[in-house]
Design a protein around this motif. Sequence first.
Motif, PDB file in Angstrom:
ATOM      1  N   MET A   1       0.807  -1.214   0.000  1.00  0.00           N
ATOM      2  CA  MET A   1       0.000   0.000   0.000  1.00  0.00           C
ATOM      3  C   MET A   1       0.847   1.275   0.000  1.00  0.00           C
ATOM      4  N   ALA A   2       2.174   1.110   0.015  1.00  0.00           N
ATOM      5  CA  ALA A   2       3.041   2.285   0.086  1.00  0.00           C
ATOM      6  C   ALA A   2       2.828   3.220  -1.098  1.00  0.00           C
ATOM      7  N   ASP A   3       2.695   2.660  -2.304  1.00  0.00           N
ATOM      8  CA  ASP A   3       2.512   3.503  -3.474  1.00  0.00           C
ATOM      9  C   ASP A   3       1.230   4.306  -3.383  1.00  0.00           C
ATOM     10  N   ALA A   4       0.157   3.681  -2.910  1.00  0.00           N
ATOM     11  CA  ALA A   4      -1.115   4.394  -2.765  1.00  0.00           C
ATOM     12  C   ALA A   4      -0.986   5.537  -1.762  1.00  0.00           C
ATOM     13  N   ALA A   5      -0.231   5.323  -0.691  1.00  0.00           N
ATOM     14  CA  ALA A   5      -0.034   6.375   0.307  1.00  0.00           C
ATOM     15  C   ALA A   5       0.687   7.567  -0.293  1.00  0.00           C
ATOM     16  N   ASP A   6       1.609   7.318  -1.212  1.00  0.00           N
ATOM     17  CA  ASP A   6       2.363   8.400  -1.849  1.00  0.00           C
ATOM     18  C   ASP A   6       1.526   9.196  -2.845  1.00  0.00           C
ATOM     19  N   GLN A   7       0.400   8.645  -3.266  1.00  0.00           N
ATOM     20  CA  GLN A   7      -0.390   9.259  -4.331  1.00  0.00           C
ATOM     21  C   GLN A   7      -1.564  10.106  -3.841  1.00  0.00           C
ATOM     22  N   ILE A   8      -1.755  10.196  -2.528  1.00  0.00           N
ATOM     23  CA  ILE A   8      -2.940  10.895  -2.009  1.00  0.00           C
ATOM     24  C   ILE A   8      -3.039  12.323  -2.533  1.00  0.00           C
ATOM     25  N   SER A   9      -1.976  13.096  -2.399  1.00  0.00           N
ATOM     26  CA  SER A   9      -2.036  14.497  -2.830  1.00  0.00           C
ATOM     27  C   SER A   9      -2.334  14.601  -4.321  1.00  0.00           C
ATOM     28  N   GLU A  10      -1.680  13.766  -5.118  1.00  0.00           N
ATOM     29  CA  GLU A  10      -1.877  13.820  -6.562  1.00  0.00           C
ATOM     30  C   GLU A  10      -3.307  13.423  -6.944  1.00  0.00           C
ATOM     31  N   ILE A  11      -3.867  12.452  -6.269  1.00  0.00           N
ATOM     32  CA  ILE A  11      -5.239  12.036  -6.561  1.00  0.00           C
ATOM     33  C   ILE A  11      -6.211  13.181  -6.309  1.00  0.00           C
ATOM     34  N   TYR A  12      -6.027  13.892  -5.207  1.00  0.00           N
ATOM     35  CA  TYR A  12      -6.936  15.009  -4.918  1.00  0.00           C
ATOM     36  C   TYR A  12      -6.676  16.212  -5.821  1.00  0.00           C
ATOM     37  N   ARG A  13      -5.481  16.316  -6.352  1.00  0.00           N
ATOM     38  CA  ARG A  13      -5.253  17.361  -7.359  1.00  0.00           C
ATOM     39  C   ARG A  13      -6.003  17.031  -8.645  1.00  0.00           C
ATOM     40  N   ARG A  14      -5.942  15.766  -9.038  1.00  0.00           N
ATOM     41  CA  ARG A  14      -6.592  15.367 -10.289  1.00  0.00           C
ATOM     42  C   ARG A  14      -8.104  15.286 -10.164  1.00  0.00           C
ATOM     43  N   HIS A  15      -8.570  14.784  -9.029  1.00  0.00           N
ATOM     44  CA  HIS A  15      -9.994  14.453  -8.914  1.00  0.00           C
ATOM     45  C   HIS A  15     -10.713  15.247  -7.814  1.00  0.00           C
ATOM     46  N   GLY A  16     -10.036  16.254  -7.262  1.00  0.00           N
ATOM     47  CA  GLY A  16     -10.637  17.006  -6.174  1.00  0.00           C
ATOM     48  C   GLY A  16     -11.967  17.639  -6.529  1.00  0.00           C
ATOM     49  N   LEU A  17     -12.080  18.179  -7.721  1.00  0.00           N
ATOM     50  CA  LEU A  17     -13.326  18.846  -8.102  1.00  0.00           C
ATOM     51  C   LEU A  17     -14.459  17.835  -8.250  1.00  0.00           C
ATOM     52  N   ALA A  18     -14.147  16.653  -8.770  1.00  0.00           N
ATOM     53  CA  ALA A  18     -15.168  15.606  -8.854  1.00  0.00           C
ATOM     54  C   ALA A  18     -15.587  15.160  -7.453  1.00  0.00           C
ATOM     55  N   TRP A  19     -14.607  15.006  -6.565  1.00  0.00           N
ATOM     56  CA  TRP A  19     -14.921  14.643  -5.173  1.00  0.00           C
ATOM     57  C   TRP A  19     -15.788  15.722  -4.533  1.00  0.00           C
ATOM     58  N   GLU A  20     -15.437  16.972  -4.765  1.00  0.00           N
ATOM     59  CA  GLU A  20     -16.168  18.084  -4.151  1.00  0.00           C
ATOM     60  C   GLU A  20     -17.611  18.144  -4.624  1.00  0.00           C
ATOM     61  N   SER A  21     -17.830  17.856  -5.889  1.00  0.00           N
ATOM     62  CA  SER A  21     -19.186  17.936  -6.428  1.00  0.00           C
ATOM     63  C   SER A  21     -20.099  16.882  -5.826  1.00  0.00           C
ATOM     64  N   GLY A  22     -19.511  15.769  -5.350  1.00  0.00           N
ATOM     65  CA  GLY A  22     -20.317  14.715  -4.750  1.00  0.00           C
ATOM     66  C   GLY A  22     -20.315  14.724  -3.242  1.00  0.00           C
ATOM     67  N   ARG A  23     -19.618  15.674  -2.629  1.00  0.00           N
ATOM     68  CA  ARG A  23     -19.478  15.735  -1.180  1.00  0.00           C
ATOM     69  C   ARG A  23     -20.800  16.142  -0.545  1.00  0.00           C
ATOM     70  N   SER A  24     -21.240  15.397   0.448  1.00  0.00           N
ATOM     71  CA  SER A  24     -22.511  15.699   1.112  1.00  0.00           C
ATOM     72  C   SER A  24     -22.452  17.056   1.800  1.00  0.00           C
ATOM     73  N   ARG A  25     -23.519  17.821   1.657  1.00  0.00           N
ATOM     74  CA  ARG A  25     -23.648  19.098   2.369  1.00  0.00           C
ATOM     75  C   ARG A  25     -24.672  18.987   3.498  1.00  0.00           C
ATOM     76  N   SER A  26     -25.025  17.772   3.858  1.00  0.00           N
ATOM     77  CA  SER A  26     -26.058  17.572   4.881  1.00  0.00           C
ATOM     78  C   SER A  26     -25.579  17.951   6.274  1.00  0.00           C
ATOM     79  N   LEU A  27     -24.270  18.116   6.443  1.00  0.00           N
ATOM     80  CA  LEU A  27     -23.647  18.458   7.715  1.00  0.00           C
ATOM     81  C   LEU A  27     -24.008  17.436   8.795  1.00  0.00           C
ATOM     82  N   PHE A  28     -23.814  16.178   8.427  1.00  0.00           N
ATOM     83  CA  PHE A  28     -24.031  15.112   9.405  1.00  0.00           C
ATOM     84  C   PHE A  28     -23.033  15.212  10.559  1.00  0.00           C
ATOM     85  N   GLU A  29     -21.977  16.001  10.366  1.00  0.00           N
ATOM     86  CA  GLU A  29     -20.949  16.191  11.382  1.00  0.00           C
ATOM     87  C   GLU A  29     -21.346  17.211  12.456  1.00  0.00           C
TER      88      GLU A  29
END
Length: 202
Positions: A1-29
Amino acid sequence: MADAADQISEIYRRHGLAWESGRSRSLFEKVWLDRFQELLPCGGAVLDLGCGSADPLARYFIERGFAVTGIDTSLPLLGLARERFPKHRWFLSDMRELSLPERFDGILAWNSFFHLRCSDQQRMFEVFRRHAVPGAALMFTSGPAHGEAIGTLQGEPLFHASLDGDEYRALLDAHGFDVLAHVREDPECNSHTVWLARNRPG
């Protein structure tokens, strides 16, 4: 899993906007955000580690009069944060390397800290300590037990890791934080495992 750990920042750079568009705004937190807020002085300074686009968590604090400083490694997500809340501060930075010349009344690492390797999580407690005023609140999410897991984001492997509860407690204690609340897989918070602690005064 070491390679996946190294890729976190790059994944969110590439796909952050897609992640953001699907992020719940229900404020379950909200129950936990309310508990965190109760520990802060009126108008206090909050450091959001892994702030993303600042919506909905940073927005929650901004709308209640707190001064938010956000840190993230995804420039596309920071762009949204800066556009939405230009009066607050948003820095492109890796939380593991953070060394700001100030301390904060509250430190939040919600659904971000758990993307770090276990060894990096251990070192983060010194980062928390350096950036916390006496009496500061600290809240973060972790896994429910020690181990590593791989999720997915836009079809790419997304790394997660966790220490066990006893180690988190020991690290908090060693760095001057008292645990105020901890719930493993909280059913009222979408099964998140949450830690709320406070820096010892003085």
